[in-house]
Design a protein around this motif. Structure first.
Motif, PDB file in Angstrom:
ATOM      1  N   LYS A  35       0.839  -1.111  -0.163  1.00 24.74           N
ATOM      2  CA  LYS A  35      -0.033  -0.043  -0.034  1.00 24.74           C
ATOM      3  C   LYS A  35       0.877   1.480   0.050  1.00 24.74           C
ATOM      4  O   LYS A  35       0.747   2.210  -0.764  1.00 24.74           O
ATOM      5  CB  LYS A  35      -1.075  -0.144   1.452  1.00 24.74           C
ATOM      6  CG  LYS A  35      -1.836  -1.298   1.299  1.00 24.74           C
ATOM      7  CD  LYS A  35      -2.426  -1.336   2.732  1.00 24.74           C
ATOM      8  CE  LYS A  35      -3.317  -2.560   2.821  1.00 24.74           C
ATOM      9  NZ  LYS A  35      -2.514  -3.997   2.462  1.00 24.74           N
ATOM     10  N   ASP A  51     -19.194  -4.560  -0.184  1.00 23.45           N
ATOM     11  CA  ASP A  51     -19.321  -4.352   1.342  1.00 23.45           C
ATOM     12  C   ASP A  51     -18.763  -5.793   1.960  1.00 23.45           C
ATOM     13  O   ASP A  51     -18.501  -5.634   3.213  1.00 23.45           O
ATOM     14  CB  ASP A  51     -20.626  -3.725   1.861  1.00 23.45           C
ATOM     15  CG  ASP A  51     -20.902  -2.407   1.389  1.00 23.45           C
ATOM     16  OD1 ASP A  51     -20.139  -1.731   1.523  1.00 23.45           O
ATOM     17  OD2 ASP A  51     -22.131  -2.256   0.940  1.00 23.45           O
ATOM     18  N   GLU A  54     -13.209  -8.178   3.309  1.00 26.30           N
ATOM     19  CA  GLU A  54     -12.212  -7.434   4.058  1.00 26.30           C
ATOM     20  C   GLU A  54     -11.685  -6.350   3.462  1.00 26.30           C
ATOM     21  O   GLU A  54     -11.301  -5.316   4.155  1.00 26.30           O
ATOM     22  CB  GLU A  54     -11.100  -8.513   4.589  1.00 26.30           C
ATOM     23  CG  GLU A  54     -10.342  -8.134   5.857  1.00 26.30           C
ATOM     24  CD  GLU A  54      -9.582  -8.978   6.242  1.00 26.30           C
ATOM     25  OE1 GLU A  54      -8.736  -8.758   7.057  1.00 26.30           O
ATOM     26  OE2 GLU A  54      -9.437 -10.092   5.916  1.00 26.30           O
ATOM     27  N   TYR A  55     -11.114  -6.249   2.394  1.00 22.79           N
ATOM     28  CA  TYR A  55     -10.592  -5.163   1.645  1.00 22.79           C
ATOM     29  C   TYR A  55     -11.455  -4.658   0.473  1.00 22.79           C
ATOM     30  O   TYR A  55     -11.490  -5.153  -0.515  1.00 22.79           O
ATOM     31  CB  TYR A  55      -9.189  -5.642   1.250  1.00 22.79           C
ATOM     32  CG  TYR A  55      -8.275  -6.163   2.110  1.00 22.79           C
ATOM     33  CD1 TYR A  55      -7.442  -5.145   2.992  1.00 22.79           C
ATOM     34  CD2 TYR A  55      -8.051  -7.371   2.512  1.00 22.79           C
ATOM     35  CE1 TYR A  55      -6.838  -5.456   3.836  1.00 22.79           C
ATOM     36  CE2 TYR A  55      -7.368  -7.864   3.550  1.00 22.79           C
ATOM     37  CZ  TYR A  55      -6.548  -6.958   4.242  1.00 22.79           C
ATOM     38  OH  TYR A  55      -5.717  -7.252   5.160  1.00 22.79           O
ATOM     39  N   PRO A  56     -12.405  -3.702   0.905  1.00 19.63           N
ATOM     40  CA  PRO A  56     -13.367  -3.304  -0.147  1.00 19.63           C
ATOM     41  C   PRO A  56     -12.857  -2.447  -1.247  1.00 19.63           C
ATOM     42  O   PRO A  56     -13.679  -2.306  -2.234  1.00 19.63           O
ATOM     43  CB  PRO A  56     -14.366  -2.592   0.740  1.00 19.63           C
ATOM     44  CG  PRO A  56     -13.787  -2.165   1.985  1.00 19.63           C
ATOM     45  CD  PRO A  56     -12.609  -3.210   2.098  1.00 19.63           C
ATOM     46  N   VAL A  72      -7.376  -2.204  -0.033  1.00 21.80           N
ATOM     47  CA  VAL A  72      -7.074  -1.646   1.419  1.00 21.80           C
ATOM     48  C   VAL A  72      -8.345  -1.687   2.186  1.00 21.80           C
ATOM     49  O   VAL A  72      -9.619  -2.074   1.614  1.00 21.80           O
ATOM     50  CB  VAL A  72      -6.874   0.124   1.372  1.00 21.80           C
ATOM     51  CG1 VAL A  72      -5.503   0.007   0.700  1.00 21.80           C
ATOM     52  CG2 VAL A  72      -7.827   0.808   0.416  1.00 21.80           C
ATOM     53  N   THR A  73      -8.519  -1.773   3.307  1.00 18.35           N
ATOM     54  CA  THR A  73      -9.809  -1.499   4.109  1.00 18.35           C
ATOM     55  C   THR A  73     -10.029  -0.207   4.139  1.00 18.35           C
ATOM     56  O   THR A  73      -9.607   0.890   3.751  1.00 18.35           O
ATOM     57  CB  THR A  73      -9.477  -2.116   5.778  1.00 18.35           C
ATOM     58  OG1 THR A  73      -8.455  -1.067   6.391  1.00 18.35           O
ATOM     59  CG2 THR A  73      -8.628  -3.351   5.825  1.00 18.35           C
ATOM     60  N   ASN A  74     -11.369   0.137   4.847  1.00 18.97           N
ATOM     61  CA  ASN A  74     -11.875   1.309   5.060  1.00 18.97           C
ATOM     62  C   ASN A  74     -11.114   2.087   5.524  1.00 18.97           C
ATOM     63  O   ASN A  74     -10.719   3.160   5.339  1.00 18.97           O
ATOM     64  CB  ASN A  74     -13.272   1.277   5.786  1.00 18.97           C
ATOM     65  CG  ASN A  74     -14.409   0.749   4.900  1.00 18.97           C
ATOM     66  OD1 ASN A  74     -14.414   1.152   3.597  1.00 18.97           O
ATOM     67  ND2 ASN A  74     -15.262  -0.062   5.309  1.00 18.97           N
ATOM     68  N   GLU A  75     -10.458   1.759   6.676  1.00 22.40           N
ATOM     69  CA  GLU A  75      -9.454   2.447   7.801  1.00 22.40           C
ATOM     70  C   GLU A  75      -8.357   2.778   6.699  1.00 22.40           C
ATOM     71  O   GLU A  75      -7.915   4.210   6.883  1.00 22.40           O
ATOM     72  CB  GLU A  75      -9.103   1.740   8.809  1.00 22.40           C
ATOM     73  CG  GLU A  75     -10.404   1.572   9.780  1.00 22.40           C
ATOM     74  CD  GLU A  75     -11.403   0.366   9.475  1.00 22.40           C
ATOM     75  OE1 GLU A  75     -10.881  -0.713   8.537  1.00 22.40           O
ATOM     76  OE2 GLU A  75     -12.519   0.353   9.696  1.00 22.40           O
ATOM     77  N   GLN A  76      -7.743   1.814   6.222  1.00 25.02           N
ATOM     78  CA  GLN A  76      -6.474   2.080   5.545  1.00 25.02           C
ATOM     79  C   GLN A  76      -6.681   3.168   4.199  1.00 25.02           C
ATOM     80  O   GLN A  76      -5.703   4.049   4.029  1.00 25.02           O
ATOM     81  CB  GLN A  76      -5.848   0.968   4.710  1.00 25.02           C
ATOM     82  CG  GLN A  76      -5.518  -0.184   5.826  1.00 25.02           C
ATOM     83  CD  GLN A  76      -5.125  -1.538   5.368  1.00 25.02           C
ATOM     84  OE1 GLN A  76      -5.874  -1.967   4.260  1.00 25.02           O
ATOM     85  NE2 GLN A  76      -4.204  -2.234   5.946  1.00 25.02           N
ATOM     86  N   SER A  85     -10.512   8.990   0.009  1.00 20.40           N
ATOM     87  CA  SER A  85     -11.737   8.525   0.884  1.00 20.40           C
ATOM     88  C   SER A  85     -13.266   9.142   0.476  1.00 20.40           C
ATOM     89  O   SER A  85     -13.191  10.485   0.091  1.00 20.40           O
ATOM     90  CB  SER A  85     -11.562   9.101   2.392  1.00 20.40           C
ATOM     91  OG  SER A  85     -10.257   8.921   2.754  1.00 20.40           O
TER      92      SER A  85
END
Length: 103
Positions: A35, A51, A54-56, A72-76, A85
């Protein structure tokens, strides 16, 4: 079979892994990278993968016909790619055109 070429490929693969390449798709010219290698790359695009995974998000760019991507995840997404974002549709246009949406 050319065993010497295979050994060369394995050595190159190991060097690429050390440089941040996670995987190569030999048939579609796609390269999965860490990443952090894409954080400051211009002209990134985002594909929403759904959705239920795990990596959307897949963040990618195409350089000289080679797709460089990470998932990447939502947080990443928020931490590493704040400029991206909130984008929730496939193939987001980051050029400022009207074909994108902000959540």
């Amino acid at each position: 079979m050319n065993l010497e070429k295979i050994k060369e490929f394995i050595a190159i693969r190991n060097d690429l892994y050390e440089a941040g390449v996670i995987a190569l798709d030999l048939y579609s010219d796609s390269v999965h990278v860490k990443k952090t290698l894409l954080v400051d790359v211009p002209d990134l695009q985002v594909e929403f993968l759904g959705d239920d995974v795990e990596y959307p998000f897949e963040v990618f760019t195409v350089c000289d016909g080679i797709k460089l991507f990470c998932v990447v995840t939502n947080e990443q997404m928020s931490e590493l790619f704040p400029q991206l974002s909130g984008y929730m549709i496939e193939d987001v246009d980051l050029s400022g055109g009207e074909d994108h949406a902000i959540a």
